[in-house]
Design a protein around this motif. Structure first.
Motif, mmCIF file in Angstrom:
data_model
loop_
_atom_site.group_PDB
_atom_site.id
_atom_site.type_symbol
_atom_site.label_atom_id
_atom_site.label_comp_id
_atom_site.label_asym_id
_atom_site.label_seq_id
_atom_site.Cartn_x
_atom_site.Cartn_y
_atom_site.Cartn_z
ATOM 1 N N HIS A 22 0.836 -1.200 0.000
ATOM 2 C CA HIS A 22 0.000 0.000 0.000
ATOM 3 C C HIS A 22 0.874 1.256 0.000
ATOM 4 O O HIS A 22 0.592 2.225 -0.714
ATOM 5 N N ALA A 131 -6.497 -9.621 6.882
ATOM 6 C CA ALA A 131 -7.493 -8.991 6.010
ATOM 7 C C ALA A 131 -7.399 -7.470 6.098
ATOM 8 O O ALA A 131 -7.504 -6.772 5.085
ATOM 9 N N ASN A 135 -6.474 -5.077 2.910
ATOM 10 C CA ASN A 135 -7.438 -4.063 2.489
ATOM 11 C C ASN A 135 -7.042 -2.645 2.902
ATOM 12 O O ASN A 135 -7.743 -1.679 2.577
ATOM 13 N N TYR A 159 -2.071 2.473 4.792
ATOM 14 C CA TYR A 159 -2.497 1.104 5.093
ATOM 15 C C TYR A 159 -3.390 1.009 6.332
ATOM 16 O O TYR A 159 -3.598 -0.082 6.881
#
Length: 294
Positions: A22, A131, A135, A159
């Motif tokens: 990220h 997760a 994400n 992030y």
């Protein structure tokens, strides 16, 4: 145009790999990565834009901000303080952010050691699991100077969904301990509730739908209730790491005279499950304790 900051991410494990990914997507930073297992670094380099450093010296010597995300105290001690560690190569005036879940004692030790080199330190453990890392929606609990944390806001937000300054150095780790204590209790209660429901042959889909909308609702129930009933544990946050985290909680509690009776019980159950081959099962495998100890 302002100069891009050089940011180095050290530790490309389950959490660090996507977090660094990220970060690499931002146009605000020159991102470098380092991992003790070079194969993982090479894999990351093929998946994301960024410089893959081959040595710890090369990784950190020009970094304005160094971020670490490793496994435990011992890993951090080796990466920072060993003969081949980063301490001699860190740039004066730089910032060091540690996303590892460590002991309070190590966070304080890192802060004092880095301060001697005019390096600012933020202990910033995260919550949200694999997760959340994938994400980019982790929750960050930080300890350190508010101005330093503000200066890193644009980095950490790549992030995470929330950043909370808990107080002075070490406070982030203390907050993470509370997080883990609460999760341990939630999983034990959820395990017993589901076992009770199974014994009464309740429809599990209907049950979880009903109680997930009320006061019993939790992340664990929504994300793990169904898989616990199906005895699926080959994913998620490994028991090995929860045992490590709860061990830090219990050690800290010895020093502040807190009786973590329930946490100790869950810790003992997890070590029992590790002995029975569930070291890398998800923490929701706590539900298996009674079945494996009949």
């Amino acid at each position: 145009m302002s100069k891009k900051r050089n940011v180095t991410f050290v530790g490309l494990g389950t959490m660090g790999y996507p977090m660094a990914g990220h970060l690499s997507r931002s146009e605000l930073f020159n991102v470098s990565v380092f991992n003790r297992t070079s194969e993982k670094s090479a894999q990351w380099g093929e998946a994301y834009e960024g410089r893959v450093a081959l040595t710890i010296e090369d990784a950190v010597k020009d970094a304005d901000v160094v971020i670490t995300c490793t496994g435990r105290d011992e890993d951090m001690m080796e990466i920072v303080f060993s003969d081949d560690g980063m301490m001699p190569y860190l740039k004066k005036g730089s910032i060091f952010i540690d996303h590892t879940t460590t002991s309070f004692k190590l966070a304080k030790h890192l802060n004092e050691s880095l301060k001697d080199k005019n390096i600012s330190f933020i202990d910033a453990p995260v919550s949200g699991g694999e997760a959340g890392a994938i994400n980019g929606v982790l929750s960050v609990m930080a300890g350190g100077d508010a101005h330093i944390l503000d200066a890193c806001d644009s980095i950490i937000k790549t992030y995470s969904k929330s950043i909370t300054l808990m107080g002075d150095s070490g406070s982030g780790q203390l907050a993470k301990m509370v997080n883990q204590i609460c999760i341990a209790g939630l999983l034990q209660g959820l395990s017993e509730g589901l076992l009770f429901a199974e014994s009464e042959n309740l429809n599990m889909d209907k049950l979880l739908s009903a109680i997930s909308g009320g006061a019993a609702q939790s992340w664990q129930m929504v994300n793990r209730g169904k898989t616990m009933h199906q005895r699926e544990f080959d994913f998620g946050f490994a028991i090995k790491w929860m045992v490590k985290d709860l061990g830090y909680c219990l050690d800290q509690a010895d020093g502040n005279n807190t009786k973590l009776t329930f946490t100790q019980e869950v810790y003992d159950r997890y070590t029992n499950l590790m002995d029975k081959g569930h070291t890398y099962s998800d923490t929701s495998a706590l539900m298996m304790f009674d079945e494996l100890n009949k």
